[in-house]
Design an enzyme around this catalytic site. Structure first.
Site, PDB file in Angstrom:
ATOM      1  N   LYS A  83       1.052  -1.125   0.089  1.00 47.89           N
ATOM      2  CA  LYS A  83      -0.002   0.159  -0.082  1.00 47.89           C
ATOM      3  C   LYS A  83       0.813   1.262   0.076  1.00 47.89           C
ATOM      4  CE  LYS A  83      -4.526   0.833   2.466  1.00 47.89           C
ATOM      5  NZ  LYS A  83      -4.837   0.754   3.770  1.00 47.89           N
TER       6      LYS A  83
HETATM    7  O1  G3P Z   1      -7.866   1.486   5.802  1.00 49.54           O
HETATM    8  C1  G3P Z   1      -7.937   2.752   5.387  1.00 49.54           C
HETATM    9  C2  G3P Z   1      -9.256   3.288   5.554  1.00 49.54           C
HETATM   10  O2  G3P Z   1     -10.390   2.484   5.385  1.00 49.54           O
HETATM   11  C3  G3P Z   1      -9.443   4.074   6.797  1.00 49.54           C
HETATM   12  O3  G3P Z   1     -10.670   4.546   7.443  1.00 49.54           O
HETATM   13  O4  G3P Z   1     -11.967   5.141   9.342  1.00 49.54           O
HETATM   14  O5  G3P Z   1      -9.523   5.672   9.471  1.00 49.54           O
HETATM   15  O6  G3P Z   1     -11.073   6.986   7.810  1.00 49.54           O
HETATM   16  P1  G3P Z   1     -10.783   5.685   8.461  1.00 49.54           P
END
Ligand code: G3P
Length: 218
Positions: A83
């Site tokens: 990633k």
């Molecule tokens: O893995 C990346 C993404 O899904 C992060 O989500 O909830 O931290 O905005 P969030």
């Protein structure tokens, strides 16, 4: 549509993998911190449980650093997807990885222009963060719609992985728009199956069945 779990918690992954509905995993530095585990050890364990793509994020900001870290992570298991962030450095690293047949998830995507660049760099996955856009009163799903339109106009092979999912409706909306995958926090994955009428109906059937005094197998 593929369902990935957005977590580095190995116990949770093991439990939800039993449903047979988990196609992959995404992790990020914040999720690794929350897990309290050594990243490489957690990744090794996750890859023994999950056959599908397991995203592991680099933390270097420069191209050489990203390439070194990504190559190291890719050696952990065949299903590791490296990633990288949506920066010019990340996209340069992405091109290098793809030339080496290492799969890449380009993360932190907040615009259609960024998604277009990631596809041109050969990304395997693009991760538009719908929840974080909604958080600042922008429409995360509109971004997904734009990416779907652009990628299908040019037959880009990059798969759209809806990320930063905040509730079950995000998942169904992403499905309606034809997203290839969504990465879902465990709590929301469990919410997907819930409906009060299912619980009420099941309770009614169980009570009526008990009144028949029968067993299905005599
Ligand atoms: O893995 C990346 C993404 O899904 C992060 O989500 O909830 O931290 O905005 P969030």
């Amino acid at each position: 549509m593929h369902f990935f779990l957005d977590t580095a918690d190995v116990d949770v992954i093991k439990k939800l993998a039993e449903t047979g509905l988990v196609d992959g995993i995404t992790t990020n530095p914040s999720l690794v911190m929350a897990s309290g585990r050594r990243f490489d050890e957690a990744l090794k364990e996750i890859c023994t449980v999950i056959d599908g793509p397991v995203s592991a994020e680099v933390v270097a900001m420069d191209v050489d650093g990203m390439i070194k870290e990504g190559r190291h992570l890719a050696k952990i298991a065949d299903n590791i997807v490296v990633k990288v962030p949506l920066t010019f450095e990340g996209l340069q690293a992405c091109k290098t990885f793809r030339a080496e047949d290492i799969h890449v998830n380009v993360t932190l995507c907040f615009s259609a222009a960024q998604a277009l660049l990631a596809a041109k760099a050969g990304a395997t996955f693009i991760s538009p963060f719908v929840g974080r856009l909604d958080d600042i009163a922008q429409d995360g799903m509109q971004l997904i719609e734009e990416i779907v339109q652009i990628y299908s106009a040019y037959d880009f092979e990059t798969q759209i992985l809806a990320a930063s999912i905040r509730h079950p409706l995000h998942v169904t909306m992403a499905a309606k728009l034809g997203c290839d995958a969504a990465t879902i926090p465990p709590k929301i994955f469990e919410q997907l199956i819930k409906h009060p009428l299912t619980d009420k109906g099941l309770d009614g059937f169980a009570k009526d069945w008990a009144k028949t005094g029968q067993t299905i197998i005599r």
